[in-house]
Design an enzyme around this catalytic site. Structure first.
Site, mmCIF file in Angstrom:
data_model
loop_
_atom_site.group_PDB
_atom_site.id
_atom_site.type_symbol
_atom_site.label_atom_id
_atom_site.label_comp_id
_atom_site.label_asym_id
_atom_site.label_seq_id
_atom_site.Cartn_x
_atom_site.Cartn_y
_atom_site.Cartn_z
ATOM 1 N N ASP A 72 -31.766 -5.625 26.757
ATOM 2 C CA ASP A 72 -33.042 -5.271 26.135
ATOM 3 C C ASP A 72 -34.023 -6.421 26.348
ATOM 4 O O ASP A 72 -33.677 -7.592 26.221
ATOM 5 C CB ASP A 72 -32.841 -5.018 24.632
ATOM 6 C CG ASP A 72 -34.029 -4.287 24.013
ATOM 7 O OD1 ASP A 72 -33.867 -3.132 23.606
ATOM 8 O OD2 ASP A 72 -35.131 -4.889 23.946
ATOM 9 N N ASN B 4 -31.676 5.741 18.173
ATOM 10 C CA ASN B 4 -32.847 6.190 17.422
ATOM 11 C C ASN B 4 -33.289 7.521 18.022
ATOM 12 O O ASN B 4 -33.580 7.592 19.221
ATOM 13 C CB ASN B 4 -33.973 5.154 17.528
ATOM 14 C CG ASN B 4 -33.603 3.834 16.872
ATOM 15 O OD1 ASN B 4 -32.951 3.812 15.828
ATOM 16 N ND2 ASN B 4 -33.993 2.718 17.481
ATOM 17 N N GLN C 137 -37.639 5.733 17.525
ATOM 18 C CA GLN C 137 -37.522 5.825 18.984
ATOM 19 C C GLN C 137 -38.894 5.584 19.630
ATOM 20 O O GLN C 137 -39.890 6.193 19.221
ATOM 21 C CB GLN C 137 -36.988 7.202 19.406
ATOM 22 C CG GLN C 137 -36.718 7.282 20.911
ATOM 23 C CD GLN C 137 -36.045 8.581 21.340
ATOM 24 O OE1 GLN C 137 -35.796 9.476 20.531
ATOM 25 N NE2 GLN C 137 -35.755 8.696 22.629
ATOM 26 N N VAL D 17 -38.937 4.780 23.347
ATOM 27 C CA VAL D 17 -38.798 5.161 24.760
ATOM 28 C C VAL D 17 -38.046 6.485 24.801
ATOM 29 O O VAL D 17 -36.907 6.577 24.310
ATOM 30 C CB VAL D 17 -38.044 4.077 25.562
ATOM 31 C CG1 VAL D 17 -37.895 4.516 27.013
ATOM 32 C CG2 VAL D 17 -38.770 2.731 25.484
ATOM 33 N N HIS E 72 -31.028 6.500 24.885
ATOM 34 C CA HIS E 72 -30.361 5.215 25.090
ATOM 35 C C HIS E 72 -29.550 4.852 23.857
ATOM 36 O O HIS E 72 -29.925 5.177 22.731
ATOM 37 C CB HIS E 72 -31.361 4.097 25.411
ATOM 38 C CG HIS E 72 -32.520 4.032 24.462
ATOM 39 N ND1 HIS E 72 -33.568 4.925 24.509
ATOM 40 C CD2 HIS E 72 -32.805 3.193 23.437
ATOM 41 C CE1 HIS E 72 -34.442 4.633 23.570
ATOM 42 N NE2 HIS E 72 -33.993 3.588 22.892
ATOM 43 N N ILE E 73 -28.459 4.152 24.101
ATOM 44 C CA ILE E 73 -27.648 3.584 23.019
ATOM 45 C C ILE E 73 -27.888 2.081 23.026
ATOM 46 O O ILE E 73 -27.723 1.423 24.057
ATOM 47 C CB ILE E 73 -26.144 3.862 23.214
ATOM 48 C CG1 ILE E 73 -25.864 5.362 23.304
ATOM 49 C CG2 ILE E 73 -25.328 3.232 22.073
ATOM 50 C CD1 ILE E 73 -24.403 5.687 23.637
ATOM 51 N N HIS E 74 -28.297 1.542 21.871
ATOM 52 C CA HIS E 74 -28.393 0.087 21.714
ATOM 53 C C HIS E 74 -26.974 -0.425 21.445
ATOM 54 O O HIS E 74 -26.274 0.096 20.566
ATOM 55 C CB HIS E 74 -29.250 -0.284 20.507
ATOM 56 C CG HIS E 74 -30.687 0.133 20.605
ATOM 57 N ND1 HIS E 74 -31.697 -0.752 20.914
ATOM 58 C CD2 HIS E 74 -31.295 1.329 20.412
ATOM 59 C CE1 HIS E 74 -32.863 -0.118 20.907
ATOM 60 N NE2 HIS E 74 -32.641 1.149 20.592
HETATM 61 P P1 AMP Z 1 -36.075 2.533 20.848
HETATM 62 O O1 AMP Z 1 -37.074 1.930 19.899
HETATM 63 O O2 AMP Z 1 -34.787 2.935 20.210
HETATM 64 O O3 AMP Z 1 -36.693 3.643 21.677
HETATM 65 O O4 AMP Z 1 -35.677 1.359 21.818
HETATM 66 C C1 AMP Z 1 -36.404 1.030 22.963
HETATM 67 C C2 AMP Z 1 -35.953 -0.349 23.369
HETATM 68 O O5 AMP Z 1 -36.354 -0.543 24.721
HETATM 69 C C3 AMP Z 1 -36.560 -1.482 22.551
HETATM 70 O O6 AMP Z 1 -35.516 -2.247 21.954
HETATM 71 C C4 AMP Z 1 -37.341 -2.289 23.595
HETATM 72 O O7 AMP Z 1 -37.283 -3.679 23.366
HETATM 73 C C5 AMP Z 1 -36.640 -1.906 24.885
HETATM 74 N N1 AMP Z 1 -37.431 -2.019 26.096
HETATM 75 C C6 AMP Z 1 -38.694 -1.602 26.304
HETATM 76 N N2 AMP Z 1 -39.091 -1.868 27.557
HETATM 77 C C7 AMP Z 1 -38.034 -2.460 28.177
HETATM 78 C C8 AMP Z 1 -37.812 -2.978 29.494
HETATM 79 N N3 AMP Z 1 -38.750 -2.929 30.439
HETATM 80 N N4 AMP Z 1 -36.597 -3.523 29.755
HETATM 81 C C9 AMP Z 1 -35.637 -3.583 28.810
HETATM 82 N N5 AMP Z 1 -35.793 -3.106 27.554
HETATM 83 C C10 AMP Z 1 -36.968 -2.558 27.236
#
Ligand code: AMP
Length: 113
Positions: free
Chosen positions: A30, A86, A93, A95, A99-101
């Site tokens: 991340d 999320n 959420q 993005v 995705h799984i954190h």
């Molecule tokens: P969410 O809020 O669950 O949609 O998580 C999206 C995650 O994507 C966040 O933790 C961001 O820090 C991460 N993120 C956004 N852009 C990038 C990127 N270019 N490379 C890696 N992680 C990213």
């Protein structure tokens, strides 16, 4: 629909620190880590949210869980880590490519905020 940032990472249009890739998924660090280990694992198939996954996605979803566990183990956090999905803006959420954190390396409170 516009390509998400994760689709661009999958297609190597923007850089990422990739830790795992196979035919079904990609995992990378991340960009704004919230823990000493903060890796995202994404399906190559552009599923927007977990809520949009269907029965035909069961293989990739199961594969992502098992791969997340392996990544946590390989990164040295196999005994204590947290997986987070999320789903939807209301749950944080940002993005819209599933995705799984994978988080580890610090204490986690319960319930999550
Ligand atoms: P969410 O809020 O669950 O949609 O998580 C999206 C995650 O994507 C966040 O933790 C961001 O820090 C991460 N993120 C956004 N852009 C990038 C990127 N270019 N490379 C890696 N992680 C990213």
């Amino acid at each position: 629909m516009a390509k998400t940032i994760f689709a661009k990472i999958i297609d190597r249009e923007i850089p990422a620190k990739i830790v795992h890739e196979d035919d079904l998924c990609l995992a990378f660090h991340d960009v704004a880590p919230r823990a000493p280990m903060h890796i995202l694992i994404v399906p190559k198939k552009p599923i927007a949210r977990l809520a949009d996954a269907t029965a035909e996605d069961r293989t990739v979803l199961g594969h992502m869980m098992l791969t997340a566990a392996k990544i946590a183990r390989d990164q040295g956090y196999g005994d204590a880590y947290r997986l987070v999905v999320n789903n939807g803006e209301g749950a944080g959420q940002t993005v819209f490519h599933l995705h799984i954190h994978i988080l580890g390396g610090r204490p986690f409170t319960w319930p999550p905020g």
